[in-house]
Design a protein around this motif. Structure first.
Motif, PDB file in Angstrom:
ATOM      1  N   ASP A  18       0.725  -1.313   0.180  1.00 50.83           N
ATOM      2  CA  ASP A  18      -0.023   0.025  -0.062  1.00 50.83           C
ATOM      3  C   ASP A  18       0.914   1.174   0.180  1.00 50.83           C
ATOM      4  OD1 ASP A  18      -2.551   1.610   0.694  1.00 50.83           O
ATOM      5  OD2 ASP A  18      -1.241   1.928   2.357  1.00 50.83           O
ATOM      6  N   ARG A  19       1.961   1.246   0.639  1.00 48.87           N
ATOM      7  CA  ARG A  19       2.780   2.242   0.876  1.00 48.87           C
ATOM      8  C   ARG A  19       3.589   2.424  -0.717  1.00 48.87           C
ATOM      9  NH1 ARG A  19       1.207   6.105   2.626  1.00 48.87           N
ATOM     10  NH2 ARG A  19      -0.629   4.703   2.280  1.00 48.87           N
ATOM     11  N   TYR A  20       3.986   1.349  -1.110  1.00 47.18           N
ATOM     12  CA  TYR A  20       4.646   1.452  -2.378  1.00 47.18           C
ATOM     13  C   TYR A  20       3.700   2.145  -3.576  1.00 47.18           C
ATOM     14  CZ  TYR A  20       5.470  -0.476  -7.111  1.00 47.18           C
ATOM     15  OH  TYR A  20       5.436  -0.423  -8.694  1.00 47.18           O
ATOM     16  N   VAL A  21       2.418   1.754  -3.391  1.00 41.90           N
ATOM     17  CA  VAL A  21       1.580   2.290  -4.453  1.00 41.90           C
ATOM     18  C   VAL A  21       1.331   3.638  -4.137  1.00 41.90           C
ATOM     19  CG1 VAL A  21      -1.027   2.225  -5.278  1.00 41.90           C
ATOM     20  CG2 VAL A  21       0.343   0.175  -4.922  1.00 41.90           C
ATOM     21  N   ALA A  22       1.191   4.468  -2.819  1.00 40.19           N
ATOM     22  CA  ALA A  22       0.835   5.573  -2.583  1.00 40.19           C
ATOM     23  C   ALA A  22       1.998   6.566  -2.750  1.00 40.19           C
ATOM     24  CB  ALA A  22       0.672   5.691  -0.912  1.00 40.19           C
ATOM     25  N   ILE A  23       3.357   6.048  -2.688  1.00 38.79           N
ATOM     26  CA  ILE A  23       4.358   6.843  -2.999  1.00 38.79           C
ATOM     27  C   ILE A  23       4.940   6.786  -4.435  1.00 38.79           C
ATOM     28  CG2 ILE A  23       6.946   7.127  -2.199  1.00 38.79           C
ATOM     29  CD1 ILE A  23       6.022   6.286   0.674  1.00 38.79           C
ATOM     30  N   CYS A  24       4.891   5.454  -5.120  1.00 38.48           N
ATOM     31  CA  CYS A  24       5.521   5.333  -6.300  1.00 38.48           C
ATOM     32  C   CYS A  24       4.495   5.456  -7.408  1.00 38.48           C
ATOM     33  CB  CYS A  24       6.088   4.152  -6.422  1.00 38.48           C
ATOM     34  SG  CYS A  24       7.459   3.496  -5.177  1.00 38.48           S
ATOM     35  N   HIS A  25       3.256   5.396  -7.220  1.00 41.74           N
ATOM     36  CA  HIS A  25       2.282   5.613  -8.202  1.00 41.74           C
ATOM     37  C   HIS A  25       1.034   6.324  -7.430  1.00 41.74           C
ATOM     38  CE1 HIS A  25       4.062   2.689 -10.669  1.00 41.74           C
ATOM     39  NE2 HIS A  25       4.298   1.774  -9.759  1.00 41.74           N
ATOM     40  N   PRO A  26       0.985   7.612  -7.178  1.00 40.84           N
ATOM     41  CA  PRO A  26       0.313   8.361  -6.488  1.00 40.84           C
ATOM     42  C   PRO A  26      -0.852   8.672  -7.350  1.00 40.84           C
ATOM     43  CG  PRO A  26       2.118   9.641  -6.981  1.00 40.84           C
ATOM     44  CD  PRO A  26       2.560   8.519  -7.275  1.00 40.84           C
ATOM     45  N   LEU A  27      -0.726   8.944  -8.632  1.00 44.54           N
ATOM     46  CA  LEU A  27      -1.918   9.187  -9.541  1.00 44.54           C
ATOM     47  C   LEU A  27      -2.856   8.067  -9.715  1.00 44.54           C
ATOM     48  CD1 LEU A  27      -0.282  11.483 -11.907  1.00 44.54           C
ATOM     49  CD2 LEU A  27      -1.221  12.237 -10.098  1.00 44.54           C
ATOM     50  N   ARG A  28      -2.366   6.872  -9.680  1.00 44.58           N
ATOM     51  CA  ARG A  28      -3.260   5.693  -9.714  1.00 44.58           C
ATOM     52  C   ARG A  28      -3.654   5.044  -8.149  1.00 44.58           C
ATOM     53  NH1 ARG A  28       0.114   1.816 -13.470  1.00 44.58           N
ATOM     54  NH2 ARG A  28      -1.807   0.638 -13.375  1.00 44.58           N
ATOM     55  N   TYR A  29      -3.060   5.633  -7.446  1.00 46.77           N
ATOM     56  CA  TYR A  29      -3.448   4.918  -6.095  1.00 46.77           C
ATOM     57  C   TYR A  29      -5.037   4.828  -6.007  1.00 46.77           C
ATOM     58  CZ  TYR A  29      -3.584   4.613  -0.998  1.00 46.77           C
ATOM     59  OH  TYR A  29      -3.466   3.853   0.279  1.00 46.77           O
ATOM     60  N   ASN A  38      -8.332   0.356  -4.623  1.00 46.41           N
ATOM     61  CA  ASN A  38      -9.729   0.566  -3.934  1.00 46.41           C
ATOM     62  C   ASN A  38     -10.237   0.062  -3.246  1.00 46.41           C
ATOM     63  OD1 ASN A  38     -11.006  -1.600  -5.536  1.00 46.41           O
ATOM     64  ND2 ASN A  38     -10.149  -0.630  -7.391  1.00 46.41           N
ATOM     65  N   HIS A  39     -11.738   0.350  -2.742  1.00 50.15           N
ATOM     66  CA  HIS A  39     -12.254  -0.346  -1.540  1.00 50.15           C
ATOM     67  C   HIS A  39     -12.318  -1.954  -1.701  1.00 50.15           C
ATOM     68  CE1 HIS A  39     -15.152  -0.688   1.623  1.00 50.15           C
ATOM     69  NE2 HIS A  39     -15.718  -1.719   0.911  1.00 50.15           N
ATOM     70  N   THR A  40     -12.654  -2.586  -3.028  1.00 48.68           N
ATOM     71  CA  THR A  40     -12.542  -3.967  -3.271  1.00 48.68           C
ATOM     72  C   THR A  40     -11.370  -4.589  -3.086  1.00 48.68           C
ATOM     73  OG1 THR A  40     -14.335  -3.461  -4.884  1.00 48.68           O
ATOM     74  CG2 THR A  40     -13.152  -5.777  -4.860  1.00 48.68           C
ATOM     75  N   VAL A  41     -10.152  -3.949  -3.737  1.00 43.64           N
ATOM     76  CA  VAL A  41      -8.748  -4.451  -3.644  1.00 43.64           C
ATOM     77  C   VAL A  41      -8.291  -4.458  -1.976  1.00 43.64           C
ATOM     78  CG1 VAL A  41      -6.416  -4.079  -4.160  1.00 43.64           C
ATOM     79  CG2 VAL A  41      -8.300  -3.620  -6.021  1.00 43.64           C
TER      80      VAL A  41
END
Length: 317
Positions: free
Chosen positions: A125-136, A141-144
């Motif tokens: 989750d931190r990887y996605v938030a920091i490395c891919h913020p625009l697609r976070y 999402n809620h389901t994932v």
């Protein structure tokens, strides 16, 4: 030995005796009070954190959802072992039946395994938030988030279902004294009178997989995170990323370090006293430290707590 006694001993239907922390202490009453206070702190700290996350709109994000699940696991985790230990000390009883021992072992293994994978999900989750913020918002999402958490609970329960039945079906015809304060697999296995070397090897491989997969996810995530932070131009952005990630890494090091000692180091490194000290650390102390680590260093959580306390003081007035 008559036939009925042999059958009872061999099939493992007699009660086990937990030779726990208090038998090693010179001041068992004081130790009992200290552990009770720590237990209350863990329950209250994690419960408050769960309440804040679910009641505050600003904390309705994937990161805090995972933190609330970690707190839930910690509440269940400490409740599996400590209440039984304290009640035994107060009532002067230190026995546990085979079914109770098996249930305690299953819940403990399930929660430990689930927490391993949850910490990996939090790193992702931190990887996605920091490395891919625009697609976070799309990638997390809620389901994932719910699928990831469900997967963590499922994989943890697989660990419990695999190890508990096999451990508890071994014949126990040696001493019934478990040199521990709860039914942990390595401590119970020492009582078996059969050859457990093959099972210990399989258990070791299982634990390696249970640790290797989360560690791989965590180390990969943080490698990419460090590269992304290094490329950041904003000093404030770097500081915020480091603060968020350092809290999680502190929890990972504490939890995984103790688990590696317990399940992966050779038996020559183990003594009952060392095993109990390490188990106290990650069974009793870690559930207290986790909410402190995630709240004291987090402005959103401290802000939500202050808001709740202010509302409480206003209602009393």
């Amino acid at each position: 030995m008559d036939n009925s006694t042999w059958v009872a001993n061999y099939t493992g239907q007699l009660d086990f005796i937990l030779v726990g922390l208090f038998s090693q202490s010179k001041h068992p009453a004081l130790l009992c009070v200290v552990i009770f206070v720590i237990f209350l702190m863990a329950l209250s700290g994690n419960s408050i954190l769960i309440f804040l996350i679910h009641s505050n709109a600003h904390l309705q994000t994937p990161m805090y959802f995972f933190i609330s699940q970690l707190s839930l696991m910690d509440v269940m985790y400490i409740s599996v072992t400590v209440p039984k230990m304290l009640m035994d000390q107060v009532m002067g009883v230190n026995e546990i039946s085979a079914p109770e021992c098996g249930m305690q072992m299953f819940l403990y293994l399930t929660l430990v395994g689930s927490e391993f994978f949850l910490l990996a999900a939090m790193a992702y989750d931190r990887y996605v938030a920091i490395c891919h913020p625009l697609r976070y918002s799309i990638l997390m999402n809620h389901t994932v988030c719910h699928l990831l958490v469900s997967g963590c609970w499922f994989l943890g329960s697989v660990d419990g279902f695999m190890l508990t039945p096999v451990t508890m079906t071994f014949p126990f015809c040696k001493s019934r004294e478990i040199h521990h304060f709860f039914c942990e697999v390595p401590a119970v296995m020492k009582l078996s009178c059969s050859d457990t070397s093959l099972y210990e090897t399989l258990m070791y491989l299982c634990c390696v997989l249970m640790l290797l997969i989360p560690v791989t996810v965590i180390s990969s995530s943080y490698s990419f995170i460090l590269l992304t932070i290094h490329r950041m131009n904003s000093a404030e952005g770097r500081k915020k990323a480091f603060t968020t990630c350092s809290s999680h890494m502190t929890v990972v090091i504490l939890f995984f370090g103790a688990a590696v000692y317990t399940y992966m180091l050779p038996s020559s490194y183990h003594t009952p006293e060392k095993d109990m000290i390490v188990s106290v650390f990650y069974t009793i102390l870690t559930p207290v430290l986790n909410p402190l680590i995630y709240s004291l260093r987090n402005k959103d959580v401290t802000g939500a707590l202050k808001k709740m306390l202010n509302m409480g003081s206003l209602t009393t007035l």
